[in-house]
Each structure stands twice: as C-alpha cells, then as structure tokens.
Design a protein around this motif. Structure first.
Motif, PDB file in Angstrom:
ATOM      1  N   LEU A   1     -34.213  48.792  34.205  1.00 13.06           N
ATOM      2  CA  LEU A   1     -35.455  48.921  35.121  1.00 13.06           C
ATOM      3  C   LEU A   1     -34.999  49.099  36.735  1.00 13.06           C
ATOM      4  N   VAL A   2     -33.921  48.164  37.280  1.00 10.14           N
ATOM      5  CA  VAL A   2     -33.610  48.227  38.558  1.00 10.14           C
ATOM      6  C   VAL A   2     -32.618  49.502  38.738  1.00 10.14           C
ATOM      7  N   ASP A   3     -31.428  49.325  37.949  1.00  9.97           N
ATOM      8  CA  ASP A   3     -30.425  50.082  38.283  1.00  9.97           C
ATOM      9  C   ASP A   3     -30.189  51.608  37.543  1.00  9.97           C
ATOM     10  N   VAL A   4     -30.835  51.652  36.393  1.00 10.20           N
ATOM     11  CA  VAL A   4     -30.793  52.976  36.076  1.00 10.20           C
ATOM     12  C   VAL A   4     -32.243  53.737  36.302  1.00 10.20           C
ATOM     13  N   LEU A   5     -33.324  52.907  36.135  1.00 12.03           N
ATOM     14  CA  LEU A   5     -34.592  53.868  36.091  1.00 12.03           C
ATOM     15  C   LEU A   5     -35.103  53.853  37.568  1.00 12.03           C
ATOM     16  N   HIS A   6     -34.496  52.683  38.322  1.00 13.86           N
ATOM     17  CA  HIS A   6     -35.129  52.475  39.658  1.00 13.86           C
ATOM     18  C   HIS A   6     -36.639  52.300  39.853  1.00 13.86           C
ATOM     19  N   VAL A   7     -37.239  51.804  38.650  1.00 11.78           N
ATOM     20  CA  VAL A   7     -38.904  51.296  38.701  1.00 11.78           C
ATOM     21  C   VAL A   7     -39.001  50.010  39.614  1.00 11.78           C
ATOM     22  N   MET A   8     -38.106  49.102  39.656  1.00 10.55           N
ATOM     23  CA  MET A   8     -38.180  47.833  40.321  1.00 10.55           C
ATOM     24  C   MET A   8     -37.019  47.871  41.361  1.00 10.55           C
ATOM     25  N   SER A   9     -37.395  47.027  42.512  1.00  8.91           N
ATOM     26  CA  SER A   9     -36.169  46.815  43.325  1.00  8.91           C
ATOM     27  C   SER A   9     -35.553  45.418  43.294  1.00  8.91           C
ATOM     28  N   GLN A  10     -36.272  44.789  42.629  1.00  9.01           N
ATOM     29  CA  GLN A  10     -35.363  43.315  42.481  1.00  9.01           C
ATOM     30  C   GLN A  10     -35.559  43.017  40.993  1.00  9.01           C
ATOM     31  N   PRO A  11     -34.572  42.527  40.426  1.00 12.01           N
ATOM     32  CA  PRO A  11     -34.597  41.981  38.927  1.00 12.01           C
ATOM     33  C   PRO A  11     -35.526  40.850  38.772  1.00 12.01           C
ATOM     34  N   VAL A  12     -36.272  40.726  37.625  1.00 11.73           N
ATOM     35  CA  VAL A  12     -37.350  39.771  37.480  1.00 11.73           C
ATOM     36  C   VAL A  12     -36.768  38.825  36.049  1.00 11.73           C
ATOM     37  N   GLU A  13     -37.225  37.569  36.239  1.00  8.48           N
ATOM     38  CA  GLU A  13     -36.833  36.813  34.847  1.00  8.48           C
ATOM     39  C   GLU A  13     -37.941  36.940  33.993  1.00  8.48           C
ATOM     40  N   PHE A  14     -37.593  37.569  32.991  1.00 11.04           N
ATOM     41  CA  PHE A  14     -38.336  38.036  31.907  1.00 11.04           C
ATOM     42  C   PHE A  14     -38.432  36.928  30.910  1.00 11.04           C
ATOM     43  N   LEU A  15     -37.616  35.715  30.796  1.00 10.12           N
ATOM     44  CA  LEU A  15     -37.617  34.732  29.852  1.00 10.12           C
ATOM     45  C   LEU A  15     -38.360  33.657  30.402  1.00 10.12           C
ATOM     46  N   TYR A  16     -38.629  32.797  29.565  1.00 14.55           N
ATOM     47  CA  TYR A  16     -39.360  31.516  29.704  1.00 14.55           C
ATOM     48  C   TYR A  16     -40.957  31.704  30.058  1.00 14.55           C
ATOM     49  N   ASN A  17     -41.445  32.663  29.591  1.00 13.73           N
ATOM     50  CA  ASN A  17     -42.809  32.569  29.684  1.00 13.73           C
ATOM     51  C   ASN A  17     -43.597  33.088  28.313  1.00 13.73           C
ATOM     52  N   THR A  18     -44.945  33.005  28.279  1.00 15.88           N
ATOM     53  CA  THR A  18     -45.540  33.226  26.854  1.00 15.88           C
ATOM     54  C   THR A  18     -45.253  34.658  26.641  1.00 15.88           C
ATOM     55  N   ALA A  19     -45.218  35.632  27.390  1.00 16.01           N
ATOM     56  CA  ALA A  19     -45.234  37.034  26.849  1.00 16.01           C
ATOM     57  C   ALA A  19     -43.936  37.158  26.016  1.00 16.01           C
ATOM     58  N   SER A  20     -42.774  36.815  26.656  1.00 17.48           N
ATOM     59  CA  SER A  20     -41.342  36.618  26.132  1.00 17.48           C
ATOM     60  C   SER A  20     -41.145  36.064  24.689  1.00 17.48           C
ATOM     61  N   LEU A  21     -42.171  34.847  24.850  1.00 17.13           N
ATOM     62  CA  LEU A  21     -42.208  34.217  23.338  1.00 17.13           C
ATOM     63  C   LEU A  21     -42.815  34.939  22.300  1.00 17.13           C
ATOM     64  N   PHE A  22     -43.883  35.544  22.724  1.00 13.60           N
ATOM     65  CA  PHE A  22     -44.636  36.571  21.641  1.00 13.60           C
ATOM     66  C   PHE A  22     -43.743  37.555  21.343  1.00 13.60           C
ATOM     67  N   VAL A  23     -43.199  38.188  22.074  1.00 15.89           N
ATOM     68  CA  VAL A  23     -42.280  39.200  21.834  1.00 15.89           C
ATOM     69  C   VAL A  23     -41.044  38.976  20.932  1.00 15.89           C
ATOM     70  N   VAL A  24     -40.344  37.665  21.183  1.00 16.88           N
ATOM     71  CA  VAL A  24     -39.204  37.563  20.467  1.00 16.88           C
ATOM     72  C   VAL A  24     -39.904  36.887  19.180  1.00 16.88           C
ATOM     73  N   PHE A  25     -41.085  36.071  18.898  1.00 11.06           N
ATOM     74  CA  PHE A  25     -41.637  35.711  17.782  1.00 11.06           C
ATOM     75  C   PHE A  25     -42.016  36.692  16.823  1.00 11.06           C
ATOM     76  N   VAL A  26     -42.842  37.772  17.336  1.00  7.04           N
ATOM     77  CA  VAL A  26     -43.177  39.026  16.576  1.00  7.04           C
ATOM     78  C   VAL A  26     -41.700  39.467  15.771  1.00  7.04           C
ATOM     79  N   TYR A  27     -40.943  39.671  16.735  1.00 17.15           N
ATOM     80  CA  TYR A  27     -39.810  40.493  16.101  1.00 17.15           C
ATOM     81  C   TYR A  27     -39.055  39.616  14.967  1.00 17.15           C
ATOM     82  N   SER A  28     -39.237  38.262  15.187  1.00 16.42           N
ATOM     83  CA  SER A  28     -38.373  37.486  14.137  1.00 16.42           C
ATOM     84  C   SER A  28     -39.366  37.297  13.022  1.00 16.42           C
TER      85      SER A  28
END
Lengths: 363, 303
Positions: free
Chosen positions: B150-177
């Motif tokens: 998102l930051v270096d290739v597509l330049h959608v965001m200027s700053q990296p964001v911590e996607f881990l340790y929140n409820t959304a990431s919890l669901f993503v990984v849960f659904v995947y597994s």
C-alpha cells in the motif's frame, strides 16, 4: 382440417465437441398425441428431449412449442414439464409439497393450490398420500408423483425421459397401461423417450425412431412394423430375420438374391443393380415351416433347414431354424390346429413369399 | 449333519465376540485415553483445593466453580460472552466465504478441475496452524507485506499502519483458518444433491433464487450445521489466533484458562474454568440447534 401441432423441431442439430449428438432432425407432434422417440442408448434421444425442455440449446435449427419459437427461452419459462429418468423428486418435501412446488413458483394462491394438487393426486391414484415423503412410497407411486408434479401445471406438453427404466419388469408392464390411460384421460401431449421398442409400440400414437443422432422414420407403431423405411428400423422394431445377399438377376416384379448356399426371390428396390448387396428382412410370422419332402410350390421361397430349438409360449411358439449354410432364422408357429409342434433336430423347409420381405441396400 | 452344529452351537453363545471387539480396540483406546481420561482428570482436579493430593484425602471442594463468577468486574463472564459472540460472528463470516466456494466446487466444476481445486483448497492446511498464523503476522504487521504494497508499491497511503492486534485482523485470520472446516461438510452435502433436482426445480418454474432457497439450501443444511458447530467450537477453543493476532483488547476465554494454569499455576482453578467453558459452550450449541429446529442426529446421520 389440419391437425394442431404442439411441438415442432425444424432441422435441429446439437453437437458436443466432436460428437454430433443430434443430427439435423425435424418432426411434428400433433396436439393430444402420445409421441415416442425410440432408439438405443446414446442415439441422441435424451438430448432431443432436453432441447425441447430447454436444458440444451440447439446449435442449428429451431424448436417451436405451441407455435412459438423457443430458442433461448430458459426451461422455467417454457410451457413444457419433464419427468426425469431418475424422477428427481425433492426428498425433503412431502408429496403434497412436491406437487405444489410448480404452483408455488407460479404464485398460485394457497387455496387454489391445495385444490389443484388434491385433484391431480386423485387423478394419478395417490389420494391421501400427500403427507408422505417420497422415500416412503413405492417405485410406482414415486413415478406417479413425478407425473402429477408436472400435470398439475397444465403443461402444453409433458416430456418423459425413460421414466419406467428404474422399475422392475412387472411394474413396468402395469405402468405402461396406466400411462397410456392417463394420457387419454388428461389429453395432454406426451413426448416419451425410450429404448424399449415394446414400450413405444404399446403406448404411442406415433413413434420416431432414432439412431446415431439421426431421425430414421416417424410413423404409427403399425406403420413402422409393417412398412419400415430403413434397415435399422426393420431390425430394431419388433423381431425380424435378416437374410443378406447379392442381386444376381432383375426380373421386373422381383429379383434373385444370391445368399451363398442358396438363392431366393426378393422384392424390387429402386437402387438394385446386378452385383449390389442387399438386406432382405422377413418377419417371423411371415415364414412358415413345411415338411422337407412336400411337393408344394407355394410360398415361392423354400429353404431347407434343421430345427435348432423351439420356444413355447402358449398360443404361439418360436422355432429357431438353422438354414443350409448355417444362418439361423426365427419362425413363428401359430397353433391353429392340434398339429404337433416341431421338435429339435427335425428337418424342415422354411418358406415365405418374396412380397412379404423388405429389402434395403447393405452399406 | 455334524457340520450343521459347527457354526451355531450353544457353547459359542456365551463367548465374547472377538471378531467385533478387536477392530473396536483402537477406537475405544482413543476415546478413553484422549477424551474420557483427560476430562475425568480435569474433573477431579477441579473438585480439589490447590495443593490437595487426592479426592479421598480432603473431600470434594466446590469453591473453584464459584471463582469464574466472582471475578472482579465479572471478567470471566464478559470474556466468555465476547468469545461466544465473536466466534458466532466469525462462523457466519466463514459461512459466507465458504458456501459459494463449496457450491462452485460441488456443482459447477466437473472432473479433474474439481479434484485440483479441492487439493488447492486443502493444501495450506497441511502446514501447522502456528506457521500459518505467523505468515499472516508477516502480511499484516507494520513492516509487513500489506503495508509494503500500500505504501511503497501502490502509494495509496503515506505512512505504514499496524494492521495487527485489532478485531478486524482477528476476524480475517480466523475466517482464513476456519474456511476448510466449514467448506468440507457443505461440499459433501451439496455433492450428494443430484443435478436433476436443480433441473427439475427449474423445469417446474423456479428461477435461480427460488431454486437456491427451496432446493439447494435445505439439502445443504446438515452440512451447514455441521460446519457451523465445528467452526464455532474450534473458534471458541482457539488459543493461538486471539493471542497472536487479537492483541490485548481481545482477551479470549482460552487465554483466561491458560493464565489460571500457567501464570498463576493454579491447576485446580484452571480445570474448573475449562469445564465451566465446556458446559456453557455446549449449552450454546444445544440452544442454537433448538432455535433452528434441528437435532444432532439429523446433522450427523444421513437423512
């Protein structure tokens, strides 16, 4: 007065990859008739039916139902309903709900639905079984649910894909008669697919014979039997003896056919020339057995042979005779007098009139 | 005449039918050693005070069972309710993801391609769950693949964001597994639905939606319910994903049990927490079946 036509196929062709399943077939199905498509498995009859139902689209040609062109109309919008080979009843629904399904889809009000379902269940002899699940019914009853499920919608045409195939022999015989009666009673046009020539002959008003994707002949059962237009029809519909030979002489009203060990007279066919090879079909009931030493000259063709076997079946018996040279033919022996049946090993002469035979070019 | 008595003689009747018992031994061993014995052991532990040697010595102590309901701020009850709620949401999300795939593989694809797809779907599950969770951490963390994209290739965001340790990431990984566990039972119940029934429904006037609601979904319901129970129970009982992905705000009931066993080294209390969780979760499943008018027998036996 021209008869009204419910279904018409015009030059329909359907291919699957390299295989031409249905090859340029055309026929008309008159309103209210019981029409059968008869042919061995893999002849394209099921594809033809699915083309009418709308599960297959023809690559070439047109399908008309009730006078309207149906190409590209999906199955749920065609005025035809289909009884599937494996019936495809909905196992989780009751018999009532199975029959009511189509009405529900058509948003028929509940009270009318109930009335119509009960009427059709009574018609097919399933009154009072509406609460059962299909799995709790016998094979014949399931069959009738599948038919009722279609008939309740008053389709222009009912399509039946070998619906008796899954039943045992005795039930099949019963259902044949019942289906025919039902068709008379409701007056709906039936298009019936079968590989069983006896089913087709017993039930149908008209039969279309198919082989290898081609439509060979359409006619009343009697017409197909007595006047086949194709060697496949002659061999497939009813029992027949095929004695093949080479034309050696043309005599105006008949020809001489050289079979090898003997020569016979045969009817004329327009494509006959000296040296051409021909089928010569004679029905078992058109042949008679004569004693070996009789001086009779009628019927014209007389070929010596030995009785191989006699299959006794009440009023009639079938004698299997090995002709000079080894070919076996079947001769129907009708028991009009108390004359003894032929016995195995007996020397006889098999005789028939040339005009009772049908000749077709050998490919 | 002698031979008639050889096989069915009265002397043989009282014997143990070894031909039936011997093949059952692995199953009985498995049931006893891995299921019954550990749970009996947990039950015994939970009924003893900390440090008590055996039940015979100090008698039965029920205090451990009161503890979960006496936490400050009702911590256990709140965590339990959130665990159940999140697991339910996740199971629904998994269903939404798995059902179309199961339908596609079971009813649309034919022949060799079906086999290839099934292998591709199952392949990631040959790898340990831990490794797969770490792979997700690599994707989602601040210096991970997603931020790079998102930051270096597509330049959608200027700053990296911590996607881990929140409820959304919890669901993503849960659904995947959980997808495979949901997909397989649905796939197999759809596999058993003959194509002719779909054609028959269409022939009788049903459009795609009506065919789905009246024919396809009802016949896949046993598979859906089986998948639902499997995924739900696995999610409630999961430890890795809430711990590694969910972060501090997503405390899971398993983490509480872990804390009792390992952090406070109170095995007796941990055992009580485990059993309370087991009973409550089973109750939730039972309630769910009752509310949807189903029975376990209907789900796990055919028709």
């Amino acid at each position: 007065m021209a008869q009204e036509i419910d279904v018409e196929l015009v030059h329909v062709t359907k291919r699957f990859g390299d295989l031409t399943a249905v090859n340029d077939i055309s026929f008309q199905v008159p309103r209210g008739s019981f029409f059968s498509i008869l042919g061995p498995s893999g002849c394209g009859k099921t594809t033809t039916l699915k083309t009418i139902a709308g599960f297959e689209e023809p690559d070439e040609g047109d399908v008309y139902i009730g006078g309207e062109r149906m190409n590209n109309v999906p199955p749920n919008h065609r005025p035809v309903n289909m009884v599937f080979q494996q019936l495809a009843l909905f196992p989780l629904m009751t018999v009532f709900d199975n029959v009511a399904f189509g009405l529900k889809m058509a948003r028929v009000p509940k009270s009318e639905r109930k009335e119509r379902v009960e009427r059709v269940l009574e018609q097919v002899g399933l009154k009072g079984l509406g609460d059962r699940k299909p799995g709790q019914l016998s094979g014949g009853q399931q069959q009738r649910v599948a038919i009722a499920r279609c008939l309740v919608l008053n389709p222009t045409v009912l399509l039946l894909d070998e619906p008796l195939g899954a039943l045992d022999l005795k039930l099949r015989e019963q259902m044949k008669i019942q289906l025919k009666q039902l068709q008379h009673q409701v007056g709906t046009t039936f298009i019936y697919i079968t590989h069983d020539q006896s089913e087709a002959l017993v039930m149908s008003d008209r039969v279309a014979v198919m082989n290898a994707g081609r439509l060979l002949q359409v006619g009343a059962p009697d017409e197909l039997y007595t006047n086949p237009q194709d060697p496949f029809v002659a061999a497939f519909v009813g029992e027949n003896n095929d004695i093949q030979g080479t034309v050696t002489g043309l005599h105006g009203d008949h020809v001489t056919l050289d079979v090898g060990p003997f020569q016979i007279a045969a009817p004329v066919h327009p494509q006959m020339t000296v040296g051409s090879r021909f089928h010569n079909f004679i029905r078992p009931e058109k042949m008679v057995l004569l004693p070996p030493d009789t001086g009779r000259t009628e019927p014209t063709n007389q070929v010596p042979g030995l009785i191989q076997d006699v299959i006794f079946d009440g009023a009639v018996a079938r004698a299997i005779v090995e002709l000079t040279g080894g070919q076996q033919v079947m001769v129907l022996v009708t028991r009009t007098s108390d004359a003894p049946l032929p016995v195995r090993g007996e020397a006889v002469r098999v005789a028939w009139e040339p005009r009772d035979a049908h000749c077709f070019p050998l490919e | 005449m002698k031979s008639l008595h050889r096989s069915g003689g009265p002397r043989q009747k009282s014997r143990i039918p070894w031909d039936l018992v011997i093949p059952l031994i692995p199953l009985l061993l498995w049931l006893f050693l891995l299921l019954i014995f550990p749970h009996l052991r947990l039950l015994m532990l939970s009924l003893m005070k900390r440090g008590q040697k055996s039940l015979a010595e100090g008698g039965i102590f029920l205090g451990n069972y009161l503890k979960p309901f006496q936490d400050p701020d009702h911590l256990f009850i709140r965590v339990f309710i959130r665990t159940i709620l999140f697991s339910l949401i996740n199971t629904l999300l998994t269903l939404a993801v798995a059902y179309p795939i199961a339908f596609y593989v079971a009813k649309v694809v034919k022949g060799m391609r079906k086999f290839v797809l099934l292998v591709l779907i199952a392949l990631p599950y040959y790898i340990s769950e831990l490794v797969r969770v770490y792979a997700w951490m690599n994707i989602l963390r601040e210096t991970g693949f997603l931020n790079y994209l998102l930051v270096d290739v597509l330049h959608v965001m200027s700053q990296p964001v911590e996607f881990l340790y929140n409820t959304a990431s919890l669901f993503v990984v849960f659904v995947y597994s959980s997808v495979l566990l949901m997909l397989m039972p649905i796939y197999s119940s759809l596999e058993g639905l003959p194509d002719e029934q779909l054609q028959a429904a269409q022939d009788l006037g049903a459009g795609p939606l009506a065919t789905f609601t009246h024919i396809v979904f009802p016949s896949s319901l046993p598979g859906v319910t089986a998948g639902f129970i499997l995924v739900f129970m696995m999610n409630v009982g999961d430890y890795l994903i809430p711990n590694l992905i969910g972060g501090k705000n997503n405390l899971w009931v398993t983490e509480m049990i872990y804390n009792r066993f390992i952090v406070s080294t109170n095995w007796n209390l941990g055992a009580a927490y485990s059993l309370v969780t087991l009973v409550l979760t089973t109750f939730v499943v039972w309630l769910g079946l009752r509310l949807t008018g189903q029975t376990l027998r209907g789900v796990f036996s055919e028709q």
